[in-house]
Design a protein around this motif. Structure first.
Motif, mmCIF file in Angstrom:
data_model
loop_
_atom_site.group_PDB
_atom_site.id
_atom_site.type_symbol
_atom_site.label_atom_id
_atom_site.label_comp_id
_atom_site.label_asym_id
_atom_site.label_seq_id
_atom_site.Cartn_x
_atom_site.Cartn_y
_atom_site.Cartn_z
ATOM 1 N N GLY A 1 11.837 9.588 6.433
ATOM 2 C CA GLY A 1 10.582 10.029 5.939
ATOM 3 C C GLY A 1 10.845 10.895 4.634
ATOM 4 N N GLY A 2 12.012 10.761 4.298
ATOM 5 C CA GLY A 2 12.422 11.683 3.083
ATOM 6 C C GLY A 2 11.935 10.802 1.818
ATOM 7 N N SER A 3 11.561 9.595 1.578
ATOM 8 C CA SER A 3 11.048 8.856 0.607
ATOM 9 C C SER A 3 9.936 8.217 0.924
ATOM 10 N N ILE A 4 8.832 8.242 0.094
ATOM 11 C CA ILE A 4 7.485 7.697 0.450
ATOM 12 C C ILE A 4 7.059 7.204 -1.179
ATOM 13 N N TYR A 5 6.619 5.939 -0.964
ATOM 14 C CA TYR A 5 5.996 5.182 -2.086
ATOM 15 C C TYR A 5 4.387 4.958 -1.839
ATOM 16 N N TYR A 6 3.699 5.104 -2.828
ATOM 17 C CA TYR A 6 2.427 4.682 -2.731
ATOM 18 C C TYR A 6 2.095 3.671 -4.002
ATOM 19 N N VAL B 1 0.867 -1.148 -0.047
ATOM 20 C CA VAL B 1 -0.069 -0.312 0.013
ATOM 21 C C VAL B 1 0.889 1.340 0.044
ATOM 22 N N ALA B 2 1.942 1.489 0.969
ATOM 23 C CA ALA B 2 2.364 2.471 1.258
ATOM 24 C C ALA B 2 3.847 2.093 1.943
ATOM 25 N N ALA B 3 4.955 2.998 1.568
ATOM 26 C CA ALA B 3 6.123 2.855 2.408
ATOM 27 C C ALA B 3 6.789 4.280 2.829
ATOM 28 N N ILE B 4 7.404 4.285 3.774
ATOM 29 C CA ILE B 4 8.274 5.581 4.149
ATOM 30 C C ILE B 4 9.632 5.062 4.613
ATOM 31 N N SER B 5 10.712 5.943 4.201
ATOM 32 C CA SER B 5 11.991 5.618 4.494
ATOM 33 C C SER B 5 12.144 6.063 6.011
#
Length: 123
Positions: free
Chosen positions: A54-59, A47-51
């Motif tokens: 918090g600088g990298s986010i994927y959906y 669904v989503a991820a965060i590094s």
């Protein structure tokens, strides 16, 4: 790290929920964090991820513009704000942690999993 997800429930289509995932243990900021979901009869999906910082986010495409992942490293918690929910969002939602240098989106890459929280969206 141990993960405890919460915040699921029953909501009407168009409604919103905020999921939380509290982590115990040290060095929460060393983990990439992800949210996944599994609908009945289907495979678990990203669904989503965060590094770590918090600088990298994927959906995944189906939630872009509706879901927001965030984290508070001081509170060792990651959140998933879900807006404009649709019946197809109905699933058990899991949070997961990963220590890879490059933040992954594949289920198999995540080492630690919470117990899941059920989100049901009625039409």
């Amino acid at each position: 790290v141990q993960l405890q997800a919460s915040g699921g429930g029953l909501v009407q289509a168009g409604g919103s929920l905020r999921l939380s995932c509290a982590a115990s243990g040290r060095s929460f900021s060393n983990y990439n964090m992800g949210w996944f979901r599994q609908a009945p009869g289907k495979e678990r999906e990203f669904v989503a991820a965060i590094s770590r910082g918090g600088g990298s986010i994927y959906y995944t495409d189906s939630v872009k513009g509706r879901f927001t992942i965030s984290r508070d490293n001081a509170k060792t918690t990651v959140y998933l704000q879900m807006l404009s929910l649709k019946p197809e969002d109905t699933a058990v939602y899991y949070c997961a942690a990963d220590t890879s240098i490059v933040m992954p989106t594949a289920v198999s890459r995540y080492n630690y999993w919470g117990q899941g929280t059920l989100v049901t969206v009625s039409s």
